[in-house]
Design a protein around this motif. Structure first.
Motif, mmCIF file in Angstrom:
data_model
loop_
_atom_site.group_PDB
_atom_site.id
_atom_site.type_symbol
_atom_site.label_atom_id
_atom_site.label_comp_id
_atom_site.label_asym_id
_atom_site.label_seq_id
_atom_site.Cartn_x
_atom_site.Cartn_y
_atom_site.Cartn_z
ATOM 1 N N ALA A 171 64.295 -1.602 2.056
ATOM 2 C CA ALA A 171 64.469 -1.417 0.425
ATOM 3 C C ALA A 171 64.593 0.185 -0.198
ATOM 4 O O ALA A 171 64.772 0.279 -1.282
ATOM 5 C CB ALA A 171 63.163 -2.397 -0.198
ATOM 6 N N MET A 172 63.996 0.879 0.789
ATOM 7 C CA MET A 172 63.850 2.348 0.106
ATOM 8 C C MET A 172 65.236 3.046 0.032
ATOM 9 O O MET A 172 65.179 4.413 -0.300
ATOM 10 C CB MET A 172 62.425 3.021 0.660
ATOM 11 N N GLY A 179 58.737 -5.226 -6.136
ATOM 12 C CA GLY A 179 59.730 -4.891 -5.422
ATOM 13 C C GLY A 179 60.888 -5.728 -4.975
ATOM 14 O O GLY A 179 61.737 -5.205 -4.351
ATOM 15 N N GLY A 180 60.744 -6.747 -5.453
ATOM 16 C CA GLY A 180 61.514 -7.948 -4.901
ATOM 17 C C GLY A 180 61.615 -8.441 -3.497
ATOM 18 O O GLY A 180 62.393 -8.982 -3.021
ATOM 19 N N GLU A 213 68.886 -12.310 -10.384
ATOM 20 C CA GLU A 213 67.871 -12.087 -11.344
ATOM 21 C C GLU A 213 66.667 -12.276 -11.378
ATOM 22 O O GLU A 213 65.805 -11.790 -12.109
ATOM 23 C CB GLU A 213 68.261 -12.915 -12.681
ATOM 24 N N ASP A 214 66.313 -12.712 -10.112
ATOM 25 C CA ASP A 214 64.847 -12.999 -9.678
ATOM 26 C C ASP A 214 64.327 -11.871 -8.853
ATOM 27 O O ASP A 214 62.965 -11.715 -8.487
ATOM 28 C CB ASP A 214 64.493 -14.194 -8.901
ATOM 29 N N THR A 215 65.054 -10.656 -8.845
ATOM 30 C CA THR A 215 64.671 -9.661 -8.065
ATOM 31 C C THR A 215 63.761 -8.681 -8.863
ATOM 32 O O THR A 215 63.724 -8.938 -10.093
ATOM 33 C CB THR A 215 65.856 -8.794 -7.410
ATOM 34 N N TYR A 216 62.998 -7.545 -8.391
ATOM 35 C CA TYR A 216 62.420 -6.639 -9.284
ATOM 36 C C TYR A 216 63.379 -6.195 -10.228
ATOM 37 O O TYR A 216 64.542 -5.691 -9.960
ATOM 38 C CB TYR A 216 62.078 -5.638 -8.226
ATOM 39 N N TYR A 218 63.999 1.403 -5.220
ATOM 40 C CA TYR A 218 62.647 1.747 -5.612
ATOM 41 C C TYR A 218 61.747 0.168 -5.727
ATOM 42 O O TYR A 218 62.268 -0.868 -5.765
ATOM 43 C CB TYR A 218 62.815 2.185 -6.944
ATOM 44 N N ALA A 219 60.627 0.380 -5.694
ATOM 45 C CA ALA A 219 59.646 -0.708 -6.066
ATOM 46 C C ALA A 219 58.432 -0.010 -6.968
ATOM 47 O O ALA A 219 58.158 1.191 -6.695
ATOM 48 C CB ALA A 219 58.967 -1.283 -4.689
ATOM 49 N N SER A 220 58.300 -0.862 -7.872
ATOM 50 C CA SER A 220 56.951 -0.251 -8.748
ATOM 51 C C SER A 220 55.489 -0.034 -7.973
ATOM 52 O O SER A 220 55.387 -0.779 -6.957
ATOM 53 C CB SER A 220 56.703 -1.243 -9.868
#
Lengths: 490, 490
Positions: free
Chosen positions: A96-97, A149-150, A317-320, A467-469
């Motif tokens: 993811a990064m 972060g999804g 639309e359900d991702t982070y 990114y992820a919060s």
């Protein structure tokens, strides 16, 4: 004179009249990375001085929602019934990064994440062992854990067993953007630092690094109420002064996606520390990468479809929601729309927490998609075609185009509501100085610059594009600690 | 040892045993920027030594198709009946070269483009005064002028009166990638340089800059058949050593879109010169930007529709094919398809020049769009929906979705052919050292580093994200000249 041309090149020690202050370790910035560095350096026995530009500690962290990206089986994850391992956390971060992310940093971060969580708790950061499971940017109450972060959405849920890793300090009455959940990360960290003997000077703006004739960093020059002061670092300087979000020239040169947009940061993030290190030959990386917000209710987005200005869907639309923002901002010209139907609006309203933002109102409502296209300026037939494909598969609970999870997939029926999300995105850069895992600022040969360390968004951290919060408070505190500990020893 | 860790940090002059060679101006690299710099420096009276890594002059330029982006009313533009002005050229560049492009460079380049064309002609670069008007990557024959940046397509045609600005040196038997039209740019430039007294050493690889104690660049260290030699530049060093396309670590850090892909450059483009200047505190810009090719016949693309892996169209197919590549590579995961019908294939075949590439064959052919979707792995109904919207408006000769020009818009009818364009893109980085208009390498304070200049793809030139064919040979020769002239004077 604009910040972009405020001199950042180094001063030579022999040119200074004298040092005004001395410390073993001088930390620039009292945000999350600076506070973590200060604690670690002080605990390691160093005399630490923090130089903070504003009149108080906190930085961008205090205003942030407060997500800290942690996992691998933290006490909260376990208490909330989630299984996670360092291996799974690492696998998620690797996926993811973004391309080019520092694999050594990702591995170390995942491996030591539980220990870091425990350290934060030991510092006094409070976490409530409750999970918030609805789609959203952050928990509306004081819940301590959330997906950020999804991890539980395509494509990540098919790659790695999902676990929520957004840890939020407990706080009542939080207001993100003023005093958010991040305040309850910062307050204990700063108190721990001060208790450990850390000294802080406020209203003191970092200007330039000071080097000896052999190139070693020896201290900093700062301005305090207009007066220049020179601060000697007997061991190391740690740059923890935030990103370059508020340096328009740097944003134009490096992150065109953010040019001319409001930065989701604090104004002190002027890039001066990045430039000061570059002047010494420091390397940079991932300067183009940015986080991007989209200010539309995630609970509504997940129940509808998000399309670009041409009526094409952009992502599941359900991702982070940050990924929705990034997709719109970086790849679709920051123009988008959200289409929902009445049932979706009602369900989102019913699921909306009292503490959450007010329910948004659609820009246009109609039984007729063609009418909505005309009103929104979407080419005739384009949104209808997208909806037709979506509905066709939604009848079977499927979304082969973007793979939104079945639970959120249902045909949308008239009347519809259409929301404009055009031009409402902003964000902050993720790139910066290239550092090793102990905050050593690397030159173009991959060698640490003597006497200099850095952490937080002055550096490129874990994220190289995705990114992820919680990544920023996470890597800022984690690598800030490591930078502080190493700074005390050299 | 990989190139990414080959030391690039500066050597100090006092540490050198002695200088092995001396010149007023030392030019690193004998590609287009280096040759232009060498000519200009020699004509200005300097003793010039070019240090070239390979065993001959040419660089990437000799292998390139040879487009030089010039306009504002060149002799060829006028002879071919096109009206152009410096103002229109500037307006196009400002619209097309990407957010954050150096406005001062764009303005100067447009203002002096006719003079630069005349200078190239004076150097002996041959141009045939003929226009090639078909869609394509480059003229198949020796035509001298072509659209090479999407000037005559949406959105630029609505902003600025279109004019073709891709100027190609005349050459027979050219083979781009081996000895392309760029060879006939390089040969006269090099001959002009040598006639003007420029000396060249080949098989001599630039390693590091040499600085005096005061930071001024004094020369370079290079290796010649394994032996280290030190070359003294009495006035200036000009870095003209190409991009960092073949430095995988730099590509990963700065241009993730190109990670793991073949670079459209020469292997000597290892970023060493960029890193050597960074080590002295040089600033960089637009490192994320890249040109991207898509290896599909433009004559076929323009007559069909190009979609991504989800079946959504990506851009107006009549634009500069590099923009199609950039859209696919940077924003659509580099996965795409081209859909045409029989008439389109026949028309493209009829229009195809004998000298052009062989006609590509479709991956799949069918009367049934659903069958093509299944075979290509496009979600069921998605390509059909896109085609339906395209055809609906094409009946009226319109393309409101992507605004392809009416002359190329026609409903597509079965049987169809579908071409995969997935994973067949590559490119080269456009970013690099930040320079002033005279090639001065700027530090983070915007001040030129004494004794150092740079040009060509070692620097960020005109393009900051958008691209047009001919920009690299154009700004390389234009700003190379300026760098050489200035280098001779300081």
């Amino acid at each position: 004179m604009s910040d972009s041309v405020r001199p950042a090149s180094a001063r030579r020690e022999p040119e200074l009249a004298s040092w005004d202050e001395h410390a073993d370790v001088v930390v620039v910035g009292f945000g999350v990375a600076g506070a973590a560095a200060a604690v670690a350096a002080a605990v390691s026995g160093a005399d630490v001085l923090v130089v903070e530009r504003t009149s108080g500690w906190g930085g961008a962290a205090s205003q942030a929602g407060g997500f800290i990206y942690l996992g691998g089986g933290t006490a909260i994850q376990r208490a909330c019934g989630f299984t996670d391992t360092p291996e799974n956390m690492h696998a998620f971060l690797a996926a993811a990064m973004g391309t080019g992310a520092d694999q050594r940093k990702l591995a170390l971060y995942a491996e030591r994440s539980v220990e870091h969580f425990d350290w934060l708790v030991d510092c006094g950061v409070p976490f409530r062992k409750t999970f918030y499971g609805k789609p959203g940017w952050e928990p509306p109450g004081d819940e301590g854990l959330m997906y950020s972060g999804g991890e539980n959405a395509h494509p990540f849920d098919g790659l790695v067993p999902p676990a929520p890793r957004g840890h939020v300090p407990q706080m009542t009455g939080k207001r993100t953007g003023e005093r958010g959940g991040g305040y309850m990360l910062m307050k204990p960290l700063v108190e721990t630092a001060l208790t450990a003997g850390v000294r802080a000077v406020y209203d003191t703006r970092f200007e330039r690094l000071v080097t000896a004739n052999d190139g070693r960093v020896r201290g900093v020059v700062a301005t305090h109420y207009g007066r220049e002061i020179a601060i000697h670092a007997q061991r190391s300087v740690v740059l923890a002064a935030g990103s370059f979000a508020f340096n328009p020239a740097m944003v134009d040169r490096h992150v065109p996606a953010l040019s001319g947009r409001p930065g989701a940061a604090v104004e002190e993030h002027d890039g001066q520390a990045v430039r000061a290190a570059q002047a010494l030959g420091a390397d940079v990386e991932h300067l183009h990468a940015c986080e991007a917000a989209v200010h539309t209710d995630p609970g509504l987005m997940v129940r509808g479809i998000v399309v670009d200005a041409r009526g094409d869907r952009v992502i599941n639309e359900d991702t982070y929601p940050g990924r929705i923002g990034e997709e719109l901002l970086a790849r679709r010209g920051s123009q988008g729309f959200l289409l929902v139907d009445e049932q979706a609006a009602e369900e989102a309203e019913a699921a909306r927490d009292a503490a959450a933002l007010l329910a948004p109102q659609p820009s246009w409502v109609s039984e007729d998609i063609g009418e909505l296209e005309a009103e929104a300026g979407i080419p005739a037939g384009a949104l209808a075609a997208t909806l037709e494909v979506y509905n066709r598969h939604a009848e079977n609970g499927q979304d082969p185009v973007h793979r939104k999870a079945t639970r959120w997939v249902r045909p949308l029926r008239p009347p519809y509501g259409l929301y404009g999300v055009r031009g409402r995105t902003g964000g902050f850069p993720l790139g910066g100085l290239r550092t090793d895992v102990d905050g050593g600022v690397l030159d173009v040969d991959g060698q640490p610059i003597p006497g200099l360390r850095a952490a937080g968004r002055t550096t490129a951290g874990l994220a190289a594009g995705g990114y992820a919060s919680g990544i920023s408070l996470g890597d800022g505190s984690f690598f800030g600690r490591r930078a502080g500990r190493a700074a005390a020893q050299t």
